[in-house]
Design an enzyme around this catalytic site. Structure first.
Site, PDB file in Angstrom:
ATOM      1  N   LEU A 138       0.843  -1.198   0.000  1.00 47.11           N
ATOM      2  CA  LEU A 138       0.000   0.000   0.000  1.00 47.11           C
ATOM      3  C   LEU A 138       0.877   1.246   0.000  1.00 47.11           C
ATOM      4  CD1 LEU A 138      -2.443  -1.303   2.732  1.00 47.11           C
ATOM      5  CD2 LEU A 138      -3.006  -1.018   0.318  1.00 47.11           C
TER       6      LEU A 138
ATOM      7  N   LYS B 292       1.706  -8.612 -10.088  1.00 46.28           N
ATOM      8  CA  LYS B 292       0.402  -8.027  -9.756  1.00 46.28           C
ATOM      9  C   LYS B 292      -0.099  -7.247 -10.965  1.00 46.28           C
ATOM     10  CE  LYS B 292      -2.057  -5.678  -6.019  1.00 46.28           C
ATOM     11  NZ  LYS B 292      -2.823  -4.612  -6.695  1.00 46.28           N
TER      12      LYS B 292
ATOM     13  N   ASN C  55      -8.027  -9.825  -5.771  1.00 50.44           N
ATOM     14  CA  ASN C  55      -7.890  -8.584  -5.003  1.00 50.44           C
ATOM     15  C   ASN C  55      -9.024  -7.630  -5.368  1.00 50.44           C
ATOM     16  OD1 ASN C  55      -5.760  -5.694  -5.249  1.00 50.44           O
ATOM     17  ND2 ASN C  55      -6.857  -6.404  -3.461  1.00 50.44           N
ATOM     18  N   GLY C  56      -9.663  -7.066  -4.335  1.00 47.94           N
ATOM     19  CA  GLY C  56     -10.684  -6.059  -4.574  1.00 47.94           C
ATOM     20  C   GLY C  56     -11.884  -6.161  -3.649  1.00 47.94           C
TER      21      GLY C  56
ATOM     22  N   GLN D 124       7.921  -5.199  -3.467  1.00 50.52           N
ATOM     23  CA  GLN D 124       7.317  -4.956  -4.776  1.00 50.52           C
ATOM     24  C   GLN D 124       8.131  -3.898  -5.510  1.00 50.52           C
ATOM     25  OE1 GLN D 124       3.472  -2.731  -5.666  1.00 50.52           O
ATOM     26  NE2 GLN D 124       2.792  -4.827  -6.059  1.00 50.52           N
TER      27      GLN D 124
ATOM     28  N   CYS E 134      -0.165  -0.712 -11.513  1.00 49.29           N
ATOM     29  CA  CYS E 134      -0.296   0.600 -10.876  1.00 49.29           C
ATOM     30  C   CYS E 134      -0.964   1.592 -11.835  1.00 49.29           C
ATOM     31  CB  CYS E 134       1.072   1.129 -10.453  1.00 49.29           C
ATOM     32  SG  CYS E 134       0.999   2.746  -9.667  1.00 49.29           S
TER      33      CYS E 134
ATOM     34  N   ARG F 181      -7.297  -2.033   0.714  1.00 50.14           N
ATOM     35  CA  ARG F 181      -7.916  -0.888   1.387  1.00 50.14           C
ATOM     36  C   ARG F 181      -8.729  -1.297   2.615  1.00 50.14           C
ATOM     37  NH1 ARG F 181     -11.231   2.201  -2.960  1.00 50.14           N
ATOM     38  NH2 ARG F 181     -11.515   0.076  -3.745  1.00 50.14           N
TER      39      ARG F 181
END
Length: 694
Positions: free
Chosen positions: A348, A471, A534-535, A401, A432, A560
Site C-alpha cells: 500500500l 500483480k 484482489n478487490g 514490490q 499501478c 484498502r
C-alpha cells in the site's frame, strides 16, 4: 478530553429541531436499509444520525460550539523558501549534533568546528520542548537510546547499568534490509557489478538500454499497429497481440524482436567465439559498447573504468552465460512460495509502511509486502527508496514490490535485491494506475505490451532463484480485458504467482471489482501458477464467498480494507464481526505510534514523521462504521457513511472526516503539534472513486 459539545455529546432528538435526518427521502420519509444499501450509503441506525445541515443563513452547530474547522490545507512553498527554512533550522540550537546528543559530551564530535550541527548544549537544553508523556521506545534495548538528549522521552532514560540489567525485548525485534554505505557508493558511481542479470539479458538476446536506444524503440512502437485485442481463438496466446514479423522471433532464443525496448540480435550464435555484427548508424554512435576480448558487448557508462572488463572477468561472464543457457532452471525447479489460504496484506503506497505492517501482523496477517519501489531509484542508491525494502523480524513471510518499464531495469533490480536483502519473494507491479508511473511505461502501461511483460518476467525469473510474483489489473482500457489470454503464459514465463485486481486501469477504483472475471482467469491458470484475487474484501463474509465460489483461487489479497480496519485479519481468522470499541481502536493506534517511534526515531524529527504517517492512516480509518451502529452487517467497502454520532466521544471523534479532528487524535498520542503545523492527506481517501491506494 474536552467537555462534551454539540459535536461530541449526546444526539439531540430530530423532532426537536424539526429537521429531516440525512438518510431520509425527499418526501421526509425514512429510507429503508435496502434503499440506502442500493445507493451505497451505510445504513446507520437512526438514533445515531446527526441532524442534517442547517439552512442557509443559520450558524452551523459546530461553529456555534467553537469546534475546530476542517481544511488544514498545506501551503505550497517555493523551493527557495524551503531551502531558506532548512538553512535556518540547521543554524538553530535545537539542531544538536547527534554525537553530542547521544553522549552528552561536547568533545565527542570528531568533526569539531567543521560539524554542520550545533554544539551549544546549554542553548539546546534551554530551548528543548517538554518531554512527551510515556516512555522511550528504546528502554528495552541493550544499548542506550540512540537519540540521547534529543529524545522527546529523555526524562525516562535509565543509566547504562540499569539498562543492561533490564531484560531486552529488542533482541528478538530488529529491522533488516538496510542500505549499506559501500553499496550506496557503488550505485552512485554506477560501479555495482550485477553479472547474473547481464548474463541473463544476453541469453535472452536483450541488450542493456540507454536513453537514445529507448527513444528509437519508442518511435518504432508508435508506428506499429495497436494491439488492444488479444485473441486466443487459435491458441497462440499473446502472439496475436504483436505484428506478424515479430512473432517469428518468439521461438528462437538467439533472436528477439525490437518490440518494447529490446534490441534485435539477428546473428546466429552457432559459433560462440565469433563477435556479433557491429551496430550501425545511430545505434553505433549513441549506444556505443565496450567489447571484451571475446567480443561480448557490455554496458558502457559515463565512468569507463567501471565497465572495462579484465581478461579474467570477461571469461567469467562468458562462462556464466554458457552455464545460464545449459543449466537454466525450469520455473517449477525454482524456490517455491506457498501463499494458499494465507492472509496477504497488499503493498500500500504511503500507508503500508513497516510500522503499519507490524500492526497488521500482530492482528493476524500472514504475508506482508513492502510498498512499491521504483527500480531506477533503487539502482541509483536513493536512500528514501531503499527504505521501502526494510523488513521487521516479525514478518516471517515478506516480499518486496518493484516497478520498472524495461527488462534490463527489472533484472538488475531483482539481482540487487536478492544480493543485498533478505526477502521471500519479489513482486513485479504491472497494474499501478498512477499517471506518474504509467507515463514512464511501467505499471498498467505494461498491460498494453504483452511482449514486454514476457521479457520482464523471463529476465527477472531467470536471474534469481527467489520466487517472482506479478500483480496486474484486468486490463488497461475498460471493457477490453486481456489477462485471461495471458494467464497461462505468465506461469510459463517464470512467475510463481499472479495477483489480479478486478478493475481496469481506466476504472481506477470506481465501481466494484469484477470477481467473476478473476474466477475465469483462475480457471484458465496452470496448476503451477497460484492465482490471487484482489478487490473490495472488507469482512470474513467476503473472504469466505470468494474462496467458496472459486476453489482454484489460492487466496485473496487484502488492501484498502486493512487501511479502514486492520483487525479484519482477526475477523477472518476468528470468523466473526468484531464490534470493536473506541478504546480498543485507540490501543491499536498507540501500538502504531510505539513501533513508529522505534522505526523513525524518538527525536523531534522522528516524532513528527510518525505523526505525519499516523494522520495519513487516520484519513482512511474515519470511513469505518462500528458494527453496533449499523442496521445491515457487514459494512461494504464502497459504502459512504453518513454523518453520525458514536457511542462515546472518542468514537464520534474517530468518525470525523475533518483533518482538524485527525490532528486532535494525533495530539492525544504524540503531544501538541508544532507551531504553524499544516496537514493535507496525500491521497484523497474521502473520494471513493479516486483513491490512489489499494
Amino acid at each position: 478530553m474536552a467537555e462534551p459539545t454539540a459535536e461530541h455529546g449526546e444526539l439531540p432528538a430530530p423532532e426537536a429541531t424539526g429537521d429531516v435526518p440525512a438518510s431520509s427521502g425527499t418526501n421526509g420519509a425514512r429510507r429503508t436499509p435496502e434503499e440506502l444499501v442500493a445507493k451505497a450509503i451505510a445504513p446507520v441506525k437512526s438514533e445515531f444520525l446527526r441532524p442534517p445541515p442547517v439552512r442557509q443563513g443559520e450558524a452551523a452547530p459546530e461553529a456555534r460550539a467553537g469546534a475546530p474547522q476542517s481544511g488544514l490545507v498545506k501551503e505550497k512553498k517555493s523551493k527557495r523558501q524551503l531551502k531558506r527554512e532548512r538553512q535556518q533550522e540547521k543554524k538553530s540550537a535545537l539542531n544538536l549534533c547527534p554525537e553530542i546528543a547521544k553522549t552528552g559530551d561536547i568533545s565527542s564530535c570528531h568533526y569539531k568546528d567543521r560539524c554542520r550541527f550545533s554544539h551549544d548544549l546549554e542553548a539546546f537544553n534551554n530551548q528543548k520542548p517538554a518531554d512527551l508523556e510515556g516512555e522511550c521506545p528504546f528502554l528495552g534495548a541493550e544499548e542506550p537510546c540512540p537519540f540521547g538528549l534529543a529524545c522527546r522521552f529523555s526524562g525516562t532514560h535509565k543509566d547504562t547499568a540499569a539498562a543492561a540489567a533490564t531484560p531486552s525485548s529488542h533482541k528478538k525485534n530488529f529491522e533488516m534490509n538496510s542500505l549499506k554505505k559501500d553499496v550506496q557508493k557503488l550505485l552512485w558511481k554506477n560501479k555495482m557489478r550485477l553479472p547474473k542479470s547481464e548474463a541473463r539479458l544476453k541469453n535472452l538476446g536483450l541488450m542493456v538500454h540507454n536513453k537514445s536506444v529507448k527513444k528509437i524503440l519508442e518511435e518504432v512502437e508508435s508506428k506499429e499497429p495497436a494491439s488492444e485485442d488479444c485473441s486466443v481463438a487459435n491458441g497462440n496466446g499473446c502472439k496475436d497481440a504483436v505484428p506478424s514479423e515479430m512473432t517469428s522471433n518468439l521461438d528462437h532464443p538467439q533472436e528477439v524482436a525490437k518490440e518494447d525496448g529490446a534490441i534485435a540480435i539477428n546473428d546466429a550464435v552457432a559459433d560462440e567465439t565469433r563477435p556479433p555484427k557491429k551496430q550501425k548508424n545511430v545505434l553505433e554512435e549513441e549506444n556505443s559498447t565496450s567489447k571484451a576480448e571475446n567480443g561480448t558487448p557490455t554496458l558502457q557508462s559515463a565512468s569507463k573504468e567501471s565497465h572495462t572488463l579484465t581478461e579474467q572477468e570477461a571469461s567469467t561472464d562468458n562462462m556464466m552465460t554458457e552455464n545460464d543457457r545449459s543449466l537454466k532452471l525450469h520455473p517449477r525447479e525454482k524456490k517455491l512460495i506457498d501463499l494458499r489460504d494465507k492472509l496477504y496484506l497488499a503493498p500500500l503506497t504511503t500507508v503500508g509502511n513497516l510500522p503499519f505492517r507490524r500492526v497488521c501482523k500482530s492482528l493476524g496477517a500472514d504475508v506482508t509486502c513492502g510498498e512499491m519501489a521504483m527500480g531506477t531509484n533503487l539502482l541509483q542508491g536513493q536512500a528514501s527508496e531503499w527504505a521501502l525494502l526494510r523488513r521487521h523480524s516479525s514478518e516471517d513471510i515478506f516480499g518486496v514490490q518493484i516497478c520498472g518499464a524495461y527488462p534490463d531495469t527489472v533484472a538488475r533490480t531483482v539481482e540487487l535485491i536478492d544480493q543485498e536483502c533478505t526477502v521471500d519473494f519479489i513482486d513485479i507491479n504491472m497494474g499501478c494506475p498512477i499517471d506518474l508511473v504509467v507515463n514512464k511505461g511501467a505499471g498498467s502501461a505494461l498491460l498494453t505490451k504483452p511482449m514486454r511483460m514476457k521479457a520482464i518476467i523471463e529476465a527477472a525469473s531467470g536471474t534469481v532463484d527467489t520466487p517472482i510474483t506479478v500483480k496486474v489489473r484486468t486490463a488497461y482500457f475498460e471493457g477490453k480485458n486481456r489477462i485471461d489470454s495471458l494467464i497461462a503464459d505468465i506461469g510459463y514465463w517464470g512467475a510463481s504467482a499472479v495477483t489480479i485486481h478486478g478493475r481496469s486501469r481506466q476504472q481506477r477504483y470506481s465501481k466494484l471489482a469484477d470477481w467473476d472475471y478473476i474466477y475465469q482467469c483462475s480457471a484458465r491458470a496452470p496448476d503451477s501458477l497460484q492465482v490471487l484475487g484482489n478487490g473490495d474484501i472488507f469482512s470474513y463474509v467476503d473472504w469466505n464467498k470468494h474462496k467458496s465460489d472459486c476453489p482454484s483461487l489460492s487466496t485473496c489479497m487484502i488492501a484498502r480494507g486493512a487501511l479502514l480496519k486492520p483487525w479484519l485479519f482477526t475477523e477472518i481468522k476468528e470468523q466473526r464481526h468484531w464490534d470493536i470499541t473506541s478504546g480498543e481502536r485507540l490501543n491499536i493506534l498507540k501500538d502504531y505510534v510505539h513501533v513508529g517511534l522505534e522505526h523513525w526515531g524518538s527525536d523531534k524529527k522522528g516524532v513528527e514523521t510518525t505523526r505525519h504517517f499516523l494522520l495519513e492512516w487516520l484519513s482512511y480509518t474515519c470511513r469505518y462504521v462500528p458494527v453496533g451502529l449499523l442496521e445491515v452487517v457487514p459494512q461494504q467497502l464502497n459504502w459512504r457513511p453518513p454523518s453520525y454520532y458514536g457511542r462515546d466521544d472518542l468514537e464520534t471523534l474517530m468518525a470525523s472526516d475533518s483533518a482538524a479532528d485527525w490532528v486532535r487524535i494525533s495530539e492525544m498520542l504524540l503531544g501538541k503539534v508544532p507551531d504553524g503545523f499544516t496537514f493535507a492527506p496525500k491521497h484523497k481517501s474521502n473520494a471513493y472513486d479516486r483513491a490512489e491506494n489499494g
